[in-house]
Design a protein around this motif. Structure first.
Motif, mmCIF file in Angstrom:
data_model
loop_
_atom_site.group_PDB
_atom_site.id
_atom_site.type_symbol
_atom_site.label_atom_id
_atom_site.label_comp_id
_atom_site.label_asym_id
_atom_site.label_seq_id
_atom_site.Cartn_x
_atom_site.Cartn_y
_atom_site.Cartn_z
ATOM 1 N N ILE A 65 0.893 -1.081 -0.257
ATOM 2 C CA ILE A 65 0.126 -0.088 0.040
ATOM 3 C C ILE A 65 0.821 1.220 0.100
ATOM 4 C CG2 ILE A 65 -1.715 1.190 1.514
ATOM 5 C CD1 ILE A 65 -2.791 -1.280 2.382
ATOM 6 N N LEU A 66 1.826 1.077 0.871
ATOM 7 C CA LEU A 66 2.692 2.308 1.107
ATOM 8 C C LEU A 66 3.613 2.587 -0.440
ATOM 9 C CD1 LEU A 66 4.306 4.585 2.325
ATOM 10 C CD2 LEU A 66 6.095 2.790 3.093
ATOM 11 N N GLN A 67 3.886 1.234 -0.999
ATOM 12 C CA GLN A 67 4.597 1.648 -2.398
ATOM 13 C C GLN A 67 3.661 2.033 -3.628
ATOM 14 O OE1 GLN A 67 5.467 -2.885 -2.614
ATOM 15 N NE2 GLN A 67 7.745 -2.412 -2.284
ATOM 16 N N CYS A 68 2.524 1.586 -3.452
ATOM 17 C CA CYS A 68 1.515 2.031 -4.535
ATOM 18 C C CYS A 68 1.322 3.664 -4.300
ATOM 19 C CB CYS A 68 0.021 1.510 -4.255
ATOM 20 S SG CYS A 68 0.338 -0.388 -5.056
ATOM 21 N N SER A 69 0.993 3.956 -3.004
ATOM 22 C CA SER A 69 0.724 5.582 -2.687
ATOM 23 C C SER A 69 1.837 6.434 -3.152
ATOM 24 C CB SER A 69 0.378 5.536 -1.070
ATOM 25 O OG SER A 69 -0.812 4.862 -0.836
ATOM 26 N N VAL A 70 3.174 6.000 -2.735
ATOM 27 C CA VAL A 70 4.080 6.959 -2.921
ATOM 28 C C VAL A 70 4.716 6.912 -4.619
ATOM 29 C CG1 VAL A 70 6.631 7.358 -2.853
ATOM 30 C CG2 VAL A 70 5.093 6.726 -0.805
ATOM 31 N N ALA A 71 4.600 5.898 -5.137
ATOM 32 C CA ALA A 71 4.997 5.630 -6.598
ATOM 33 C C ALA A 71 3.936 6.451 -7.337
ATOM 34 C CB ALA A 71 5.379 4.204 -6.834
ATOM 35 N N ALA A 72 2.541 6.175 -6.921
ATOM 36 C CA ALA A 72 1.612 6.592 -7.838
ATOM 37 C C ALA A 72 1.420 8.224 -7.879
ATOM 38 C CB ALA A 72 0.202 6.053 -7.397
ATOM 39 N N ALA A 73 1.729 8.816 -6.782
ATOM 40 C CA ALA A 73 1.784 10.141 -6.608
ATOM 41 C C ALA A 73 3.124 10.730 -7.485
ATOM 42 C CB ALA A 73 1.998 10.918 -5.038
ATOM 43 N N LEU A 74 4.082 9.948 -7.281
ATOM 44 C CA LEU A 74 5.288 10.361 -8.175
ATOM 45 C C LEU A 74 5.132 10.428 -9.508
ATOM 46 C CD1 LEU A 74 8.255 9.123 -5.696
ATOM 47 C CD2 LEU A 74 7.714 11.604 -6.272
ATOM 48 N N ALA A 75 4.333 9.410 -10.163
ATOM 49 C CA ALA A 75 4.220 9.000 -11.374
ATOM 50 C C ALA A 75 3.352 10.226 -12.015
ATOM 51 C CB ALA A 75 3.434 7.647 -11.553
ATOM 52 N N TRP A 76 2.357 10.532 -11.107
ATOM 53 C CA TRP A 76 1.353 11.905 -11.702
ATOM 54 C C TRP A 76 2.170 12.969 -11.811
ATOM 55 C CZ3 TRP A 76 -3.812 12.062 -12.997
ATOM 56 C CH2 TRP A 76 -4.187 13.353 -12.944
ATOM 57 N N LEU A 77 3.101 13.226 -10.676
ATOM 58 C CA LEU A 77 4.247 14.488 -10.727
ATOM 59 C C LEU A 77 4.892 14.430 -11.874
ATOM 60 C CD1 LEU A 77 4.831 15.003 -6.966
ATOM 61 C CD2 LEU A 77 3.563 16.554 -8.429
ATOM 62 N N VAL A 78 5.488 13.371 -12.303
ATOM 63 C CA VAL A 78 6.516 13.463 -13.480
ATOM 64 C C VAL A 78 5.692 13.600 -14.739
ATOM 65 C CG1 VAL A 78 7.972 11.764 -14.504
ATOM 66 C CG2 VAL A 78 8.230 11.654 -12.222
ATOM 67 N N LEU B 293 7.651 2.044 -14.732
ATOM 68 C CA LEU B 293 9.267 2.422 -14.353
ATOM 69 C C LEU B 293 9.340 2.583 -12.700
ATOM 70 C CD1 LEU B 293 10.982 3.594 -17.450
ATOM 71 C CD2 LEU B 293 11.019 1.391 -16.271
ATOM 72 N N LEU B 294 8.334 3.730 -12.408
ATOM 73 C CA LEU B 294 8.252 3.953 -10.934
ATOM 74 C C LEU B 294 7.837 3.070 -9.861
ATOM 75 C CD1 LEU B 294 7.257 7.810 -11.494
ATOM 76 C CD2 LEU B 294 9.522 6.956 -10.654
ATOM 77 N N GLY B 295 6.917 2.164 -10.617
ATOM 78 C CA GLY B 295 6.551 0.984 -9.874
ATOM 79 C C GLY B 295 7.652 0.187 -9.324
ATOM 80 N N LEU B 296 8.447 -0.211 -10.332
ATOM 81 C CA LEU B 296 9.765 -0.958 -10.113
ATOM 82 C C LEU B 296 10.600 -0.221 -9.316
ATOM 83 C CD1 LEU B 296 10.376 -2.211 -14.065
ATOM 84 C CD2 LEU B 296 9.768 -3.585 -11.818
ATOM 85 N N ALA B 297 10.730 1.174 -9.432
ATOM 86 C CA ALA B 297 11.773 1.803 -8.493
ATOM 87 C C ALA B 297 11.371 1.687 -7.091
ATOM 88 C CB ALA B 297 11.740 3.326 -8.968
#
Length: 341
Positions: A5-18, A133-137
């Motif tokens: 859940i933490l991985q999804c939340s952080v990476a999803a927000a970063l993906a949107w920002l990028v 790619l951000l999910g993998l990161a």
């Protein structure tokens, strides 16, 4: 469950920002969606392959949707046509379930909500790649501790084997076929093998992409080499229990030292679980297995019935399996053990 859940939340927000700030996409909804699909909620799901499948599925769906909706317009029958063609093309290209479903969902979005044409299709493909790619990161930098899960699952798996060996010894000691029957029922319904293989696949995957777990690759490889021999040992333990039940039903005689040997072999299985998970001495495990086999004297085997003889043979087969789990070849394992009459 908390870590995914933490991985999804952080990476999803970063993906949107990028996608919005770096690439200037107005509605990059495929980026966070790709993150969630890539990370998932479990282990051992081949995430590298899933990123590729995600991008391919999105590309097929958007491509078919853009081309057809631009030419024939939008409507209920156009939706059916676009959806069917996108899924058929995915299947014809050899795509798996994820590719086909992503192609279908992308085609639906284009056919119902998104204006086709222009650079929208390329932008959405890029969004899917960014999210993947951000999910993998996120998995690489926030990996949790899958090797620890492998250790626990390995303990459970070899604990199942030790329990079967101990139950066989108890059944023989007490001349009670019901003990063997109950142990056989438990062995048939255990899911420890599936849980162990799932955990091992996840640990190998994360060790390959996460710098935090590269030092544990050697330990993970030890578990990998042990997987097939331990699986064979579990299969042989079920045969051991079935034959023990049959021998007790027919009132056959067992070698007098067999129960003690079975318990020693169970201890060796537990020692193997500890050694695999802590870089322990596999040579000590081998000596424990050898000592268990040595307990059975050849003379006692000569006066047993058919099923009891098979039980003794299965005992030795399990010993060979455990030696192979320590890294010996089949020939080396057989040669390591003393002869039995």
């Amino acid at each position: 469950m908390g870590l995914p859940i933490l991985q999804c939340s952080v990476a999803a927000a970063l993906a949107w920002l990028v996608a919005t700030e770096v690439f200037g996409h107005a509605r990059p909804f495929f980026a966070p969606i790709a993150v969630v699909i890539c990370i998932g909620v479990g282990f051992g799901q081949q995430r590298l392959r899933r990123v590729v499948e995600l991008v391919v599925g999105v590309s097929v769906g958007i491509g078919v949707g853009d081309l057809l909706i631009s030419a024939i317009g939008a409507g209920w029958w156009q939706l059916a046509l676009v959806l069917g063609l996108a899924m058929m093309i995915s299947v014809m290209l050899g795509g798996g379930t994820l590719v086909t479903l992503q192609a279908a969902s992308s085609a639906i979005l284009v056919a119902t909500l998104l204006p086709p044409g222009g650079t929208g299709g390329l932008d959405r493909m890029l969004d899917a790649l960014i999210g993947g790619l951000l999910g993998l990161a996120a998995i690489a930098l926030l990996p949790g501790d899958p090797p620890e899960i492998v250790r626990r699952r390995g303990q459970e798996l070899l604990g199942e084997l030790a329990a079967a060996l101990t139950a066989t010894a108890d059944a023989i000691d007490h001349r009670d076929r019901e003990v063997a029957q109950e142990a056989l029922r438990r062995a048939r319904t255990q899911k420890a093998g599936d849980d162990y293989r799932d955990a091992l696949r996840a640990a190998r995957e994360i060790a390959a992409i996460s710098p935090l777990h590269r030092r544990q690759r050697t330990m993970i490889e030890r578990y990998t080499r042990a997987t097939e021999p331990v699986d064979l040992a579990l299969r042989n333990s079920r045969v051991l229990l079935r034959r023990t039940r049959t021998a007790l039903t027919d009132d056959e005689t067992f070698p007098q030292t067999l129960p003690v040997a079975l318990r020693r072999l169970a201890e060796a299985a537990a020692a193997l679980a500890d050694a695999l998970g802590t870089d322990g001495d596999l040579g000590d495990v081998r000596e424990r297995v050898k000592a268990a086999v040595t307990i059975i004297d050849a003379g006692g085997i000569e006066h047993t019935g058919f099923s009891a003889t098979v039980v003794t043979a299965q005992f030795r087969s399990i010993a060979v399996d455990l030696l192979q789990a320590t890294g010996l070849s089949h020939e080396q394992a057989r040669g390591f053990l003393p002869a039995m009459g």
